[in-house]
Design a protein around this motif. Structure first.
Motif, PDB file in Angstrom:
ATOM      1  N   ASP A  62       9.837  19.145 -43.950  1.00 24.16           N
ATOM      2  CA  ASP A  62       8.606  19.855 -44.274  1.00 24.16           C
ATOM      3  C   ASP A  62       7.445  18.881 -44.381  1.00 24.16           C
ATOM      4  OD1 ASP A  62       9.980  22.315 -44.547  1.00 24.16           O
ATOM      5  OD2 ASP A  62      10.578  21.759 -46.580  1.00 24.16           O
ATOM      6  N   VAL A  63       6.312  19.265 -43.791  1.00 23.48           N
ATOM      7  CA  VAL A  63       5.074  18.492 -43.896  1.00 23.48           C
ATOM      8  C   VAL A  63       4.045  19.388 -44.564  1.00 23.48           C
ATOM      9  CG1 VAL A  63       3.234  17.290 -42.653  1.00 23.48           C
ATOM     10  CG2 VAL A  63       5.588  17.170 -41.805  1.00 23.48           C
ATOM     11  N   VAL A  64       3.539  18.943 -45.703  1.00 23.37           N
ATOM     12  CA  VAL A  64       2.505  19.684 -46.432  1.00 23.37           C
ATOM     13  C   VAL A  64       1.240  18.839 -46.400  1.00 23.37           C
ATOM     14  CG1 VAL A  64       1.836  20.709 -48.631  1.00 23.37           C
ATOM     15  CG2 VAL A  64       4.239  20.769 -47.901  1.00 23.37           C
ATOM     16  N   SER A  98       5.405  13.868 -26.932  1.00 21.88           N
ATOM     17  CA  SER A  98       6.774  14.186 -26.537  1.00 21.88           C
ATOM     18  C   SER A  98       7.593  12.907 -26.502  1.00 21.88           C
ATOM     19  CB  SER A  98       6.789  14.875 -25.183  1.00 21.88           C
ATOM     20  OG  SER A  98       6.268  14.000 -24.212  1.00 21.88           O
ATOM     21  N   ARG A  99       8.873  13.085 -26.650  1.00 26.62           N
ATOM     22  CA  ARG A  99       9.787  11.948 -26.610  1.00 26.62           C
ATOM     23  C   ARG A  99      10.636  12.061 -25.363  1.00 26.62           C
ATOM     24  NH1 ARG A  99      10.162   9.026 -31.121  1.00 26.62           N
ATOM     25  NH2 ARG A  99      12.219   8.311 -30.564  1.00 26.62           N
ATOM     26  N   SER A 100      11.066  10.958 -24.865  1.00 22.71           N
ATOM     27  CA  SER A 100      11.932  10.943 -23.695  1.00 22.71           C
ATOM     28  C   SER A 100      13.268  11.592 -24.059  1.00 22.71           C
ATOM     29  CB  SER A 100      12.157   9.495 -23.268  1.00 22.71           C
ATOM     30  OG  SER A 100      13.229   9.429 -22.370  1.00 22.71           O
ATOM     31  N   PRO A 101      13.819  12.445 -23.179  1.00 26.47           N
ATOM     32  CA  PRO A 101      15.116  13.060 -23.463  1.00 26.47           C
ATOM     33  C   PRO A 101      16.225  12.035 -23.644  1.00 26.47           C
ATOM     34  CG  PRO A 101      14.096  14.033 -21.516  1.00 26.47           C
ATOM     35  CD  PRO A 101      13.254  12.880 -21.940  1.00 26.47           C
ATOM     36  N   SER A 102      16.048  10.851 -23.104  1.00 31.05           N
ATOM     37  CA  SER A 102      17.090   9.838 -23.244  1.00 31.05           C
ATOM     38  C   SER A 102      17.041   9.149 -24.607  1.00 31.05           C
ATOM     39  CB  SER A 102      16.970   8.796 -22.136  1.00 31.05           C
ATOM     40  OG  SER A 102      15.732   8.130 -22.237  1.00 31.05           O
ATOM     41  N   THR A 103      15.956   9.349 -25.362  1.00 32.24           N
ATOM     42  CA  THR A 103      15.851   8.727 -26.684  1.00 32.24           C
ATOM     43  C   THR A 103      15.419   9.764 -27.722  1.00 32.24           C
ATOM     44  OG1 THR A 103      13.581   8.070 -26.246  1.00 32.24           O
ATOM     45  CG2 THR A 103      15.288   6.440 -25.794  1.00 32.24           C
ATOM     46  N   ALA A 160       6.483   9.231 -39.783  1.00 33.03           N
ATOM     47  CA  ALA A 160       6.008   9.336 -38.396  1.00 33.03           C
ATOM     48  C   ALA A 160       5.603  10.763 -38.062  1.00 33.03           C
ATOM     49  CB  ALA A 160       7.081   8.849 -37.432  1.00 33.03           C
ATOM     50  N   LEU A 161       6.347  11.729 -38.561  1.00 33.68           N
ATOM     51  CA  LEU A 161       6.039  13.130 -38.289  1.00 33.68           C
ATOM     52  C   LEU A 161       4.809  13.585 -39.064  1.00 33.68           C
ATOM     53  CD1 LEU A 161       6.716  15.760 -36.882  1.00 33.68           C
ATOM     54  CD2 LEU A 161       8.398  16.224 -38.679  1.00 33.68           C
ATOM     55  N   SER A 162       4.723  13.254 -40.343  1.00 36.12           N
ATOM     56  CA  SER A 162       3.550  13.662 -41.121  1.00 36.12           C
ATOM     57  C   SER A 162       2.288  12.962 -40.624  1.00 36.12           C
ATOM     58  CB  SER A 162       3.762  13.445 -42.625  1.00 36.12           C
ATOM     59  OG  SER A 162       4.123  12.138 -42.910  1.00 36.12           O
ATOM     60  N   ASP A 163       2.403  11.694 -40.206  1.00 38.66           N
ATOM     61  CA  ASP A 163       1.249  10.995 -39.630  1.00 38.66           C
ATOM     62  C   ASP A 163       0.768  11.681 -38.356  1.00 38.66           C
ATOM     63  OD1 ASP A 163       1.435   9.131 -41.670  1.00 38.66           O
ATOM     64  OD2 ASP A 163       2.330   7.565 -40.414  1.00 38.66           O
ATOM     65  N   CYS A 164       1.708  12.154 -37.552  1.00 42.39           N
ATOM     66  CA  CYS A 164       1.369  12.851 -36.313  1.00 42.39           C
ATOM     67  C   CYS A 164       0.589  14.132 -36.611  1.00 42.39           C
ATOM     68  CB  CYS A 164       2.645  13.161 -35.537  1.00 42.39           C
ATOM     69  SG  CYS A 164       2.360  13.976 -33.970  1.00 42.39           S
ATOM     70  N   ILE A 165       1.008  14.874 -37.623  1.00 42.83           N
ATOM     71  CA  ILE A 165       0.321  16.117 -37.997  1.00 42.83           C
ATOM     72  C   ILE A 165      -1.086  15.811 -38.482  1.00 42.83           C
ATOM     73  CG2 ILE A 165       0.335  18.072 -39.584  1.00 42.83           C
ATOM     74  CD1 ILE A 165       2.441  18.238 -37.357  1.00 42.83           C
ATOM     75  N   ALA A 183      -7.907  23.350 -49.072  1.00 45.59           N
ATOM     76  CA  ALA A 183      -6.827  24.020 -48.365  1.00 45.59           C
ATOM     77  C   ALA A 183      -5.537  23.217 -48.419  1.00 45.59           C
ATOM     78  CB  ALA A 183      -7.225  24.244 -46.908  1.00 45.59           C
ATOM     79  N   THR A 184      -4.445  23.941 -48.342  1.00 48.21           N
ATOM     80  CA  THR A 184      -3.111  23.362 -48.227  1.00 48.21           C
ATOM     81  C   THR A 184      -2.385  24.154 -47.155  1.00 48.21           C
ATOM     82  OG1 THR A 184      -3.079  22.805 -50.579  1.00 48.21           O
ATOM     83  CG2 THR A 184      -0.962  22.849 -49.448  1.00 48.21           C
ATOM     84  N   PHE A 185      -1.730  23.455 -46.245  1.00 48.42           N
ATOM     85  CA  PHE A 185      -0.974  24.120 -45.198  1.00 48.42           C
ATOM     86  C   PHE A 185       0.338  23.380 -45.021  1.00 48.42           C
ATOM     87  CE2 PHE A 185       0.145  25.799 -41.079  1.00 48.42           C
ATOM     88  CZ  PHE A 185      -0.354  27.090 -41.135  1.00 48.42           C
ATOM     89  N   SER A 186       1.391  24.127 -44.713  1.00 49.36           N
ATOM     90  CA  SER A 186       2.692  23.471 -44.547  1.00 49.36           C
ATOM     91  C   SER A 186       3.348  23.893 -43.237  1.00 49.36           C
ATOM     92  CB  SER A 186       3.606  23.801 -45.725  1.00 49.36           C
ATOM     93  OG  SER A 186       3.855  25.191 -45.776  1.00 49.36           O
ATOM     94  N   TRP A 187       4.150  22.976 -42.714  1.00 53.34           N
ATOM     95  CA  TRP A 187       4.939  23.203 -41.512  1.00 53.34           C
ATOM     96  C   TRP A 187       6.373  22.803 -41.826  1.00 53.34           C
ATOM     97  CZ3 TRP A 187       0.121  21.066 -41.502  1.00 53.34           C
ATOM     98  CH2 TRP A 187      -0.839  21.603 -40.640  1.00 53.34           C
ATOM     99  N   SER A 188       7.319  23.536 -41.265  1.00 51.94           N
ATOM    100  CA  SER A 188       8.735  23.175 -41.352  1.00 51.94           C
ATOM    101  C   SER A 188       9.232  22.872 -39.949  1.00 51.94           C
ATOM    102  CB  SER A 188       9.555  24.318 -41.957  1.00 51.94           C
ATOM    103  OG  SER A 188       9.198  24.505 -43.305  1.00 51.94           O
ATOM    104  N   PHE A 189       9.841  21.712 -39.798  1.00 50.13           N
ATOM    105  CA  PHE A 189      10.357  21.271 -38.508  1.00 50.13           C
ATOM    106  C   PHE A 189      11.859  21.079 -38.599  1.00 50.13           C
ATOM    107  CE2 PHE A 189       5.987  19.829 -38.668  1.00 50.13           C
ATOM    108  CZ  PHE A 189       5.504  20.185 -37.425  1.00 50.13           C
ATOM    109  N   LYS A 190      12.536  21.443 -37.540  1.00 49.36           N
ATOM    110  CA  LYS A 190      13.978  21.231 -37.466  1.00 49.36           C
ATOM    111  C   LYS A 190      14.264  20.505 -36.156  1.00 49.36           C
ATOM    112  CE  LYS A 190      18.446  23.436 -37.426  1.00 49.36           C
ATOM    113  NZ  LYS A 190      19.192  24.678 -37.311  1.00 49.36           N
TER     114      LYS A 190
END
Length: 86
Positions: A19-21, A6-11, A48-53, A72-79
């Protein structure tokens, strides 16, 4: 279950969207995920997001197991949400 840090709400980081595949192998008889990697040609989210996944998937296994190795291949979409006014 593992969660993304999680990230701090102040930052807030309003750029953490896209998208992360991820491609990986599923080990026969154990279901362990192996060779987990973000697909650079299909992923448009920040590194940073794909590394986290990829890190969140490390050490996981699928159940029930199979007698064959799987690809296998799996994808996520983040907004990213806009910052909230406090």
């Amino acid at each position: 279950a593992r969660a993304l840090p999680s990230r701090s709400p102040s930052t807030p980081d309003t750029a953490l969207g896209g998208d992360v595949v991820v491609k990986f192998k599923v080990e026969k008889k154990t279901g362990k995920l192996l060779d987990i990697a973000a697909d650079p040609t299909a992923t448009n989210a920040p590194a940073a997001l794909s590394d986290c996944i990829v890190k969140a998937l490390d050490g996981l296994a699928l159940q029930p197991v199979d007698q064959r190795t799987g690809d296998a291949t799996f994808s996520w979409s983040f907004k990213a949400n806009p910052p909230k006014q406090l």
